[in-house]
Design a protein around this motif. Structure first.
Motif, PDB file in Angstrom:
ATOM      1  N   LEU A  38       0.831  -1.210   0.000  1.00 19.47           N
ATOM      2  CA  LEU A  38       0.000   0.000   0.000  1.00 19.47           C
ATOM      3  C   LEU A  38       0.859   1.252   0.000  1.00 19.47           C
ATOM      4  N   GLY A  39       1.936   1.234   0.800  1.00 16.92           N
ATOM      5  CA  GLY A  39       2.822   2.395   0.863  1.00 16.92           C
ATOM      6  C   GLY A  39       3.464   2.695  -0.472  1.00 16.92           C
ATOM      7  N   LEU A  40       3.957   1.679  -1.148  1.00 23.78           N
ATOM      8  CA  LEU A  40       4.559   1.899  -2.465  1.00 23.78           C
ATOM      9  C   LEU A  40       3.532   2.422  -3.459  1.00 23.78           C
ATOM     10  N   CYS A  64       2.102  15.181  -1.058  1.00 22.19           N
ATOM     11  CA  CYS A  64       2.890  14.446  -0.061  1.00 22.19           C
ATOM     12  C   CYS A  64       2.163  14.366   1.274  1.00 22.19           C
ATOM     13  N   VAL A  65       1.532  15.471   1.691  1.00 22.03           N
ATOM     14  CA  VAL A  65       0.763  15.458   2.933  1.00 22.03           C
ATOM     15  C   VAL A  65      -0.378  14.452   2.827  1.00 22.03           C
ATOM     16  N   ALA A  66      -1.047  14.440   1.670  1.00 21.61           N
ATOM     17  CA  ALA A  66      -2.192  13.547   1.470  1.00 21.61           C
ATOM     18  C   ALA A  66      -1.773  12.081   1.503  1.00 21.61           C
ATOM     19  N   ILE A  67      -0.670  11.743   0.831  1.00 23.13           N
ATOM     20  CA  ILE A  67      -0.288  10.329   0.768  1.00 23.13           C
ATOM     21  C   ILE A  67       0.268   9.843   2.112  1.00 23.13           C
ATOM     22  N   ILE A  68       0.964  10.713   2.867  1.00 24.61           N
ATOM     23  CA  ILE A  68       1.427  10.316   4.202  1.00 24.61           C
ATOM     24  C   ILE A  68       0.234  10.093   5.118  1.00 24.61           C
ATOM     25  N   PHE A  69      -0.753  10.985   5.027  1.00 24.73           N
ATOM     26  CA  PHE A  69      -1.975  10.830   5.834  1.00 24.73           C
ATOM     27  C   PHE A  69      -2.693   9.534   5.483  1.00 24.73           C
ATOM     28  N   LEU A  70      -2.848   9.270   4.195  1.00 23.03           N
ATOM     29  CA  LEU A  70      -3.539   8.059   3.747  1.00 23.03           C
ATOM     30  C   LEU A  70      -2.791   6.811   4.177  1.00 23.03           C
ATOM     31  N   ALA A  72      -0.854   6.557   6.759  1.00 24.37           N
ATOM     32  CA  ALA A  72      -0.944   6.442   8.215  1.00 24.37           C
ATOM     33  C   ALA A  72      -2.263   5.806   8.654  1.00 24.37           C
ATOM     34  N   ILE A  73      -3.385   6.303   8.121  1.00 26.35           N
ATOM     35  CA  ILE A  73      -4.682   5.830   8.625  1.00 26.35           C
ATOM     36  C   ILE A  73      -5.060   4.457   8.078  1.00 26.35           C
ATOM     37  N   MET A  82      -4.363  13.125  14.467  1.00 21.92           N
ATOM     38  CA  MET A  82      -2.930  12.978  14.703  1.00 21.92           C
ATOM     39  C   MET A  82      -2.201  12.619  13.414  1.00 21.92           C
ATOM     40  N   ALA A  83      -2.871  11.857  12.558  1.00 23.16           N
ATOM     41  CA  ALA A  83      -2.268  11.529  11.254  1.00 23.16           C
ATOM     42  C   ALA A  83      -2.060  12.793  10.432  1.00 23.16           C
ATOM     43  N   VAL A  84      -3.014  13.714  10.496  1.00 21.64           N
ATOM     44  CA  VAL A  84      -2.879  14.988   9.779  1.00 21.64           C
ATOM     45  C   VAL A  84      -1.685  15.777  10.319  1.00 21.64           C
ATOM     46  N   ILE A  85      -1.587  15.857  11.651  1.00 25.88           N
ATOM     47  CA  ILE A  85      -0.499  16.619  12.273  1.00 25.88           C
ATOM     48  C   ILE A  85       0.859  16.044  11.887  1.00 25.88           C
ATOM     49  N   TYR A  86       0.992  14.732  11.996  1.00 28.47           N
ATOM     50  CA  TYR A  86       2.275  14.109  11.666  1.00 28.47           C
ATOM     51  C   TYR A  86       2.584  14.231  10.163  1.00 28.47           C
ATOM     52  N   SER A  87       1.570  14.166   9.324  1.00 29.25           N
ATOM     53  CA  SER A  87       1.784  14.302   7.886  1.00 29.25           C
ATOM     54  C   SER A  87       2.339  15.676   7.551  1.00 29.25           C
ATOM     55  N   VAL A  88       1.772  16.697   8.166  1.00 31.64           N
ATOM     56  CA  VAL A  88       2.240  18.059   7.926  1.00 31.64           C
ATOM     57  C   VAL A  88       3.660  18.236   8.453  1.00 31.64           C
ATOM     58  N   ILE A  89       3.915  17.728   9.672  1.00 29.63           N
ATOM     59  CA  ILE A  89       5.244  17.883  10.265  1.00 29.63           C
ATOM     60  C   ILE A  89       6.303  17.165   9.436  1.00 29.63           C
ATOM     61  N   LEU A  90       6.032  15.919   9.065  1.00 32.78           N
ATOM     62  CA  LEU A  90       7.008  15.153   8.289  1.00 32.78           C
ATOM     63  C   LEU A  90       7.271  15.799   6.938  1.00 32.78           C
ATOM     64  N   ASN A  91       6.221  16.255   6.278  1.00 35.14           N
ATOM     65  CA  ASN A  91       6.403  16.887   4.981  1.00 35.14           C
ATOM     66  C   ASN A  91       7.172  18.203   5.111  1.00 35.14           C
TER      67      ASN A  91
END
Length: 431
Positions: A38-40, A64-70, A72-73, A82-91
């Motif tokens: 799924l990640g790939l 990138c924010v969208a795919i990290i969020f997706l 994660a959840i 929290m997935a949104v917060i981490y997605s924004v921070i990581l990106n």
């Protein structure tokens, strides 16, 4: 980043870094291989968007924010906000470190004039340096986030010198590619060596994280087995004490009956009769035919009385004799403990336990009052107990034990009656 091969490779690297980050701060929702697939898929889709829109900064950021969020959840047990917060921070960290890395490399090695889009080898090496910095930052961030596991954080810090050393080696390889005259084939070999070096770090931490999870699960199982053995020993001692007390009560009733028949005073007779009634009340207990089940029910009768909880039970139809005592303690003990906690915090304070048989299965039904809807993390129930590091482990023990009997359990919550019901199915061994 317009070279397709470099783009696909870098996005795959980013997926592994994000996977390691979320694995360190929470639990997986799916098996490792499914998470990788799924990640790939998510990140390579992001790579395609990047190529399609010619590396547009804003589109790339949102994607990138969208795919990290997706990622994660769908692959981890994490709350959406929290997935949104981490997605924004990581990106954001990825973007900042990429800019810093490129500026430093260009300033140190005077490579501003290089057309990276026409030289994929240099582009890949430079990008891997930036991702190595991001990887190092993500490791430190995950250690800070998972502050309830100090030992894990310390062990990870001991390995930090690996990505630091790798980053230094990548910088040296980049310097050689930029400042030393060499054939393009040699540059490609150097870039592949950079990729292999970086991949070795990812593999190291993947194996390390897997070993941590394995060790942690092993320790939890050992602790749970020790707890169950201790509890079973307690039930065995309690049963012996109950047997002795019941024999004493039975003999005492006979003595009182003899005294009552010999006494002429009506007051003495009434007094003896009251004592006999009290002893009869004491000797009335559960008699299901399963000694361990009887002792456990008697224990929870007492526990419920102490907390003013109404406890009704009916175990006449099925006595669960097919289960080993230690397994009965694991299943019924964990479920009744959960029911006792929830009912004790509710207004109506009710628990009921019944057993029956259905289609070759022994069925156990436990219902308890619960004022609020159970909290879920994905499909997992979240414990309301203070020991969050052990949340849900009792139910994991129940599930693992029931697999021995080709059984399982399900739960339901009635919003109207505020009753939480757990139904356990255990395959009859004689069927």
């Amino acid at each position: 980043m317009l070279n397709p091969i470099v783009s696909c490779t870098v996005y795959a690297v980013e997926m592994l870094i994000v996977y390691l980050f979320f694995t360190r701060i929470t639990e997986r929702r799916r098996p490792v291989m499914i998470c990788f697939i799924l990640g790939l898929a998510y990140f390579e889709f992001g790579s395609a968007i990047n190529l399609l829109f010619h590396n547009s900064t804003w589109i790339n950021t949102v994607t990138c924010v969208a795919i990290i969020f997706l990622f994660a959840i769908t692959c981890f047990h994490i709350r959406p906000h929290m997935a949104v917060i981490y997605s924004v921070i990581l990106n954001l960290l990825n973007y900042i470190l990429e800019i810093i890395g490129m500026l430093l490399l260009s300033g140190l090695f005077f490579s501003n004039s290089i057309d990276y889009n026409s030289n994929p080898a240099l582009l890949l090496t430079m990008t891997l340096i930036c991702k190595s910095l991001w990887f190092l930052t993500c490791l430190l961030l995950s250690s800070a986030v998972k502050n309830d596991s100090a030992a894990t954080g310390k062990l990870t810090l001991r390995l930090i010198y690996y990505p630091i050393t790798t980053t230094g080696c990548l910088v040296i390889l980049y310097y050689l590619c930029v400042n030393i005259s060499m054939e393009e084939n040699i540059r490609i070999v150097f870039s592949l060596l950079s990729l292999i070096l970086f991949a070795s770090n990812i593999i190291l931490f993947l194996n390390y994280q897997h070993q941590l999870e394995t060790d942690s699960e092993y320790l939890r199982i050992l602790n749970e087995n020790h707890r169950l053995q201790t509890e079973k020993t307690y039930y065995d001692i309690l049963e012996k004490q109950n047997q002795q007390l019941m024999i004493y009560a039975h003999d005492t009733k006979n003595h009182l009956a003899a005294i009552q028949s010999a006494a002429d005073n009506p007051q003495v007779k009434n007094y003896v009769r009251e004592l006999s009634d009290q002893l009869a009340e004491y000797t009335r207990s559960c008699h299901s035919g399963n000694m361990m089940l009887d002792v456990m029910i008697n224990k929870y009768v007492t526990a419920c009385e102490m907390q003013n909880i109404s406890f009704d039970y009916d175990v006449k139809t099925c006595n669960l004799n097919d289960m080993e005592d230690i397994d009965l303690v694991a299943v019924l003990g964990n479920l009744m403990d959960n029911a006792l906690t929830a009912a004790g915090e509710s207004v109506h304070k009710k628990i009921s336990l019944s057993t029956t048989t259905r289609n070759g299965f022994s069925v156990m039904i436990i219902s308890n009052s619960c004022d609020s809807s159970p909290k879920l993390l994905g499909t997992h129930l979240i414990s309301s107990k203070k020991e969050k590091s052990l949340h849900g482990y009792g139910l994991k023990s129940v599930s693992r034990t029931l697999k021995k009997y080709d059984g399982g359990f399900d739960w339901d919550y009635d919003e109207v009656t505020h009753m939480f019901t757990t139904t356990v199915m255990i395959k009859d061994l004689h069927e």
